[in-house]
Design a protein around this motif. Sequence first.
Motif, PDB file in Angstrom:
ATOM      1  N   UNK A  50       0.849  -1.191   0.000  1.00 35.88           N
ATOM      2  CA  UNK A  50       0.000   0.000   0.000  1.00 35.88           C
ATOM      3  C   UNK A  50       0.885   1.242   0.000  1.00 35.88           C
ATOM      4  N   UNK A  51       0.595   2.185  -0.870  1.00 33.24           N
ATOM      5  CA  UNK A  51       1.418   3.384  -0.977  1.00 33.24           C
ATOM      6  C   UNK A  51       1.559   4.068   0.382  1.00 33.24           C
ATOM      7  N   UNK A  52       2.814   4.346   0.737  1.00 33.12           N
ATOM      8  CA  UNK A  52       3.155   5.004   2.005  1.00 33.12           C
ATOM      9  C   UNK A  52       2.602   4.249   3.217  1.00 33.12           C
ATOM     10  N   UNK A  53       2.414   2.948   3.037  1.00 31.17           N
ATOM     11  CA  UNK A  53       1.906   2.127   4.135  1.00 31.17           C
ATOM     12  C   UNK A  53       0.459   2.402   4.475  1.00 31.17           C
ATOM     13  N   UNK A  54      -0.153   3.342   3.728  1.00 30.40           N
ATOM     14  CA  UNK A  54      -1.523   3.743   4.041  1.00 30.40           C
ATOM     15  C   UNK A  54      -1.580   4.919   4.989  1.00 30.40           C
ATOM     16  N   UNK A  55      -0.495   5.715   5.029  1.00 31.88           N
ATOM     17  CA  UNK A  55      -0.486   6.885   5.917  1.00 31.88           C
ATOM     18  C   UNK A  55      -0.994   8.135   5.216  1.00 31.88           C
ATOM     19  N   UNK A  56      -0.566   8.361   3.965  1.00 31.27           N
ATOM     20  CA  UNK A  56      -1.090   9.470   3.188  1.00 31.27           C
ATOM     21  C   UNK A  56      -0.939   9.184   1.702  1.00 31.27           C
ATOM     22  N   UNK A  57      -1.819   9.811   0.911  1.00 27.20           N
ATOM     23  CA  UNK A  57      -1.824   9.737  -0.547  1.00 27.20           C
ATOM     24  C   UNK A  57      -2.025   8.328  -1.098  1.00 27.20           C
ATOM     25  N   UNK A  58      -2.642   7.451  -0.328  1.00 26.82           N
ATOM     26  CA  UNK A  58      -2.909   6.106  -0.827  1.00 26.82           C
ATOM     27  C   UNK A  58      -4.219   6.093  -1.611  1.00 26.82           C
TER      28      UNK A  58
END
Length: 346
Positions: A50-58
């Motif tokens: 998941x993009x950025x681990x799902x922290x932002x901009x996912x």
Amino acid sequence: MKKAKLFLHKLFHWEYWPYQVVYFPVYFQYLFYVLKTRSFFYFNAVNPTIKNGGFFMESKKEIYDLIPQEYYPTTILIEPNEKIEYILNKINEAAIEFPLIVKPDIGLRGTAVKKIHNANELEAYFSKANFTVLIQSLIPFKNEIGLFYVKLPNQPGKITGIVSKEFMILKGNGKNTIRELIHQNNRYLMQLDALEMEYQEKLNTILPNGETINLVPYGNHCRGTKFVDASFEITLEMEKTFNSICNQINGFYYGRMDIMFESFEDLAKGKKFKIVEINGAISEPTQIYDPKHSLWFGWKELTRHFHYMYLISKHNHNNGAKYLSFSEGVTEFKKHNKHYNTILDF
């Protein structure tokens, strides 16, 4: 009078306090893990796919693509500036019927999520939306929860908490207008400005005796939904079921699954439910916002889950997942802020 009433309500209910206050002890914990990992963005590795681990901009659509299709509603992605004829054609091809749900592909706490009843409403939505949008079929199940799932290194996954959601549902008495009924509930009253934009003159309608209306059919705290801790519903059967489901979602180790379902009995068996969405590193164990819980309870749960995220991120990093560099993280954060302002202007 209204402002003073709401100020006192917020003051004595910490669930409404600024996140900077609620997360105060977590900041020190975060800095400690930064020193241990030598990365300001170590959490990127908690969910490697998941993009950025799902922290932002996912992207929600990219996360849906990781999930077996039977577990989430029919979903199509529409880029900005598409013509309404094209959009309606895509809806027909996907066999999605009105009413339906539209929401930003990169979301922000329920902002710009709408239930659309017809083509005119859809056209009005897309005339303002200058961001990528998801269109989804309406989920038929009546209940919604947030289920927090954690898979620690070398252990089977576990459910660490469940939050149930009480929607903003008014019941008419045949005497008061919808607006007057809203004024009788502080939680609802805090949403009045947004409700006036949504419903306009309809708020002056007298709701017939016994008739109900769901003012905001989205389970989002900042839009008025009451969060209730339902962790007592966790069973061994449910954990076994969700281990099986989450093991099919490549690279998902940590986060909250927002789920609509028919009953807890069916959910434990993996029946009659749909995943609304999955939130990754940014997830909160939102059961803490049950009004019965103290701030101390909230701090304990936040720090517990932050520790889980650190352990998983470190393990995944040791197995090849990359941490974002400082410059990459700052760039992503700037993109997030820009997108945030775009959504808020909707």
